[in-house]
Design an enzyme around this catalytic site. Structure first.
Site, PDB file in Angstrom:
ATOM      1  CE  LYS A   1      -3.653  -2.776   2.100  1.00 41.44           C
ATOM      2  NZ  LYS A   1      -4.280  -2.985   3.185  1.00 41.44           N
TER       3      LYS A   1
ATOM      4  CD  GLN B   1      -3.292  -4.777   6.520  1.00 45.01           C
ATOM      5  OE1 GLN B   1      -3.145  -3.620   5.671  1.00 45.01           O
ATOM      6  NE2 GLN B   1      -4.283  -5.787   6.138  1.00 45.01           N
TER       7      GLN B   1
ATOM      8  CG  ASP C   1      -9.889  -0.591   5.228  1.00 39.74           C
ATOM      9  OD1 ASP C   1      -9.539  -0.816   4.367  1.00 39.74           O
ATOM     10  OD2 ASP C   1      -9.011  -0.934   6.436  1.00 39.74           O
TER      11      ASP C   1
END
Ligand code: NDP
Length: 291
Positions: free
Chosen positions: A49, A93, A116
């Protein structure tokens, strides 16, 4: 059979985003990538990422709290990022250590920076078909992959294998939406579904997201179906230098010859997830810049 090349489509999206970002004068959009602990897969996902953000011209901030961080300390860190005007998007994450309530963490991220798409408000906006929210990256990536591969879900039976908050439920809602490219007739299957092969064999489009290596076999797929394999599973393979290989939830070798189109693992949905995260970061920047 046509292979859907997620690497190629994700690169196209990255190139489009790069042009948009290069036109931004002054501060560039910034994503904070928060990784708790040293989970091997998470290290590589966050690295990817960070690398993609740099290629597109986005800024990224990497925050690496120790695995021992308490939930209260993690909340304080997220609050700091929520209040930081230099940060547009926040990604925590997954998976988080067992002592931390993951859903509570998703809720803590400001909806305006929730790139997200796991915050309650943004999940709700998907259900309401309100496009001002953020759609979770993997489901959004699957829809984009289908659209850019010429697969229109209208009138099709879409069978989703898996009902997680991260993939199964949101992708089912997206496939169901009353808008161009969607309008699918959707069935969601899970571990308590009876006679799973009979369900999956009805799928014109089968989306497998269960986290079981090569679970979907040829007898479970209708000839001519489109198969999207979301699974990323590490299986032991002594012939590999790393000692393992990555495989999807679909037994690719036997299923691929039956399909109209299929995604490989790796190189299918995975790169799209990263591309959509970058797209969401740019969207967060624009929404904040517009007040
Ligand atoms: P979860 O473990 O959260 O959910 C798995 C789902 O599959 C659950 O709904 C579970 O049912 C169902 N399931 C598990 N076993 C079976 C079975 N034998 N028969 C029927 N249903 C079953 O997984 P995620 O959704 O987070 O991830 C799924 C896969 O996708 C994983 O391999 C993951 O690594 C991968 N993934 C890939 C991404 C990418 O970018 N390509 C991003 C995110 C995930 P129940 O609810 O009843 O327990």
């Amino acid at each position: 059979m046509e292979l859907i090349d997620g690497n190629k489509i994700a690169a196209e999206i990255a190139a489009e985003l790069k042009i948009e970002v290069s036109a931004i004068a002054g501060r560039k959009p910034c994503i904070a990538l928060l990784r708790v602990g040293d989970d091997v897969a998470s290290i590589s996902y966050v690295r990817k990422k960070e690398k993609t953000a740099a290629e597109i011209g986005l800024e990224s901030r990497i925050i690496l709290p120790p695995v021992t961080i308490s939930q209260a300390e993690l909340f304080a860190l997220i609050d700091q990022l929520n209040n930081d005007p230099g940060v547009d998007g926040i990604l925590v994450q997954s998976p988080l250590p067992k002592h931390i309530d993951e859903v509570a963490v998703f809720r803590r991220v400001s909806p305006a920076k929730d790139v997200d798409g796991f915050n309650t408000l943004n999940l709700g906006k998907v259900a309401q078909e309100d496009e001002t929210g953020f759609v979770a990256c993997t489901p959004a990536g699957i829809m984009e992959l289908l659209a850019r591969s010429g697969v229109d879900l209208k009138g099709k039976h879409v069978v989703v294998l898996g009902r997680s908050l991260i993939v199964g439920k949101p992708v089912a809602l997206l496939a169901l939406q009353k808008k161009a490219g969607a309008n699918g007739t959707v069935t969601i299957c899970h571990s308590a579904t009876a006679n799973l092969p009979a369900m999956t064999r009805q799928a014109d489009v089968l989306i497998a997201a269960i986290g079981r290596a090569e679970f979907v076999t040829a007898d479970m797929v209708k000839p001519g179906a489109v198969v999207i394999d979301v699974g990323i599973n590490r299986v032991v393979d002594a012939s590999k230098k790393s000692g393992y290989r990555l495989t999807g939830d679909v037994h690719f070798v036997s299923v691929a010859p039956l399909c109209a189109k299929i995604t490989p693992v790796p190189g299918g949905v995975g790169p799209m997830t990263v591309a959509m995260l970058m797209k969401n970061t740019l969207k967060a920047y624009r929404l904040q810049a517009c007040g």
